[in-house]
Each structure stands twice: as C-alpha cells, then as structure tokens.
Write an enzyme that holds these catalytic residues in place. Sequence first.
Site, short mmCIF file in Angstrom:
data_model
loop_
_atom_site.label_atom_id
_atom_site.label_comp_id
_atom_site.label_asym_id
_atom_site.label_seq_id
_atom_site.Cartn_x
_atom_site.Cartn_y
_atom_site.Cartn_z
CG LEU A 195 -1.99 -1.06 1.33
CD1 LEU A 195 -2.76 -0.91 2.64
CD2 LEU A 195 -2.94 -1.00 0.15
CG ASP A 196 0.48 4.15 -3.07
OD1 ASP A 196 1.25 3.28 -3.49
OD2 ASP A 196 -0.36 4.73 -3.78
CE LYS A 197 5.74 9.20 3.93
NZ LYS A 197 6.92 10.07 3.69
#
Length: 340
Positions: free
Chosen positions: A135-137
């Site tokens: 998952l993205d930051k």
Amino acid sequence: MHLEETLLIPPECAGQRLDQALAKCWPDYSRSRIQDWIKSGEILLDGEVARPRATVLGGESVELLAEIEEAVAAVPQDIPLDIIYEDDAIIVLNKSPDIVVHPAAGNPDGTLVNALLFHDPSLVSVPRAGVVHRLDKQTSGVMVVAKTLAAHKILVENLAARKIRREYDTVVMGHVVAGGTVDAPIGRHPRDRQRQAVTATGKRAVTHYRVLQHYGEQTWLRVQLETGRTHQIRVHMAHIRHPVIGDPVYGGRPRIPPRASTALIDVLRHFERQALHARYLTLAHPVTGTQMRFEAPMPDDMRELIALLTEYRDNLHRRVTDEEDDDGDEAEVFYVRDDG
C-alpha cells in the site's frame, strides 16, 4: 535456515529435465530457486552432484542440502501491528496511514517490514518479509503477509492471476456522475521520475469504481483494482479529473463548497494524507483453499471527513426545504447536487 529434502523422481516425470521434474515435486519452491540449487551443487541425483541440464528417467533419488539465505536486510523493530487474523501461513493486518511498507532511501527504518520481522523473525527468509502486495505511503487498510515461502509463492501467483480481490474507499474532488472503469496504462512520468502517469508506454492498468455518496463538490467512491500498478487509484482518479482529497502528489487545491462549516473547510484544506483506505480483501487461503474475506475499519480521519460532508449535505437540504416552505414557491437553490 538449513533445508533438507529427499524424494524419488516419480515415473510420470520420465524424459523431463531435472528442474522441471523437481518443480512439480516441490511446488513450494519456484523453478528459478530450484535451478539455483542445482547450479550451486546443493542437489544430489543418485548421490552425485546433479548436472544443470540432466534428464531424468524416473525412480532416481534426489537429495537437497541447502541454506536459504536471508531475503530481507532490514532490522527487526518493536513497532505495534494491528493484526486482523493470523495462522501458520498468513498474517492479515490493518496498516495505519502513518507507516511505510518497505525501507527505502527516505525511510531506512520504522517501516512495516521492520515491524513484521520483530513480530515473526522467521520472515527474514521470505521475500520482502512476506509482503504480497504493498500500500502506498499514507494509504491505510487491509494487507496480507505470507509467513512461508510456499504461501508467498501461491499468493503472489494468485495476485497476478487476479484471484485476490481488493476494494478501497476513497473521497475524491468533484461530482462523479456515475460509476465506471478507467482503463489507461500507467508508467513513469516522462519528466518527473518520482511520479507515475497515464502514458502510452506504460503497463495496462484497470480501475473500477462506483459512487457511494455525493456531497456536492466531493464524492465518496468504492474502488476495485483489476491490476496493481504503483499509485494506480491516485493516478487514475487524477486522470479523470477527480483527484483523491489530500493527495500530496496528484491532487490539487481543495474545492470548498459554498456555505461549508468552519470545521469542514479546515478538514478539506488540511487533510494530511490521501483519503484512500483499503477496506476489503478477499482471497483463497494458500494452504486450505478456503475463501476468506477480511475488512479493515475506516480510520478516524476519513470518518471525520465523511461525517462533516454528510452534515454539510443534510444542512443544505434542510435550508432548501425551509425556504420552499416559507414562500410556497420553489426556492432558488444556491447549490445542491445529490444523486444518492
């Protein structure tokens, strides 16, 4: 980790190359890993070091004596994890928005990988500490982690085959008229290498979305990924001119609706991350094959945002209704857009 395996080549593998036969006999290990073991002399065929291109007849004895190297260089760190489910094969967790998944130049430690290695030191021998998808930051929500090489191999294959379903909740700018699909390739931005973009030379990327609620100049969407490109939802939403609220890379200036409360204005102007949450994850268990569905509750910041948007919409409807009741005629509507 020291690994020892022995087996007899089954008759149905006669005529196959050794690596092909072993890939069928040892489905927990990738064919490339088996080939590396053969090349390094860690596999014996009838007591002799196996030749890389050896062909089997069936009935040969195979002995594997190998050391599985550490696949992760990160150090364990005692960082709390919000674990939804765990057994001998997988961990399903709710990633908080303030933690990065993998160590990188800007985040050498304090990541989810560091936390996983502290929680289960054996993950050091699993690629990426067992992380199957990232998952993205600053994106929150449900993730699955494999605890063994076998589970990791199966889950990665299932993800590539689109057998793992992922759904996200997001609040975007603008009035999204109806649900739809964005089918647009994503690759590196031609000028800014830190960003992704819709580009003809990119890889195929498909995002499905449907409207959950309208709030005038904002819309709550449920999004399903068909592919898994870097920043896919954020790039695709910006591409159709509905960027995710709070997105520091692909978003724009927040759209403040007329007559918005001070609290709503403040939240829209200072939302500290992209309003994107991985809500559901559905997969087949890598050992039992049982279909499993997991849900991560929406974090407080997105709950507050949606609550303030709902309050704004309800108050606006109430004002319009009061105006109609006062003069008996249809009031001039300053701003109402709601198909929900």
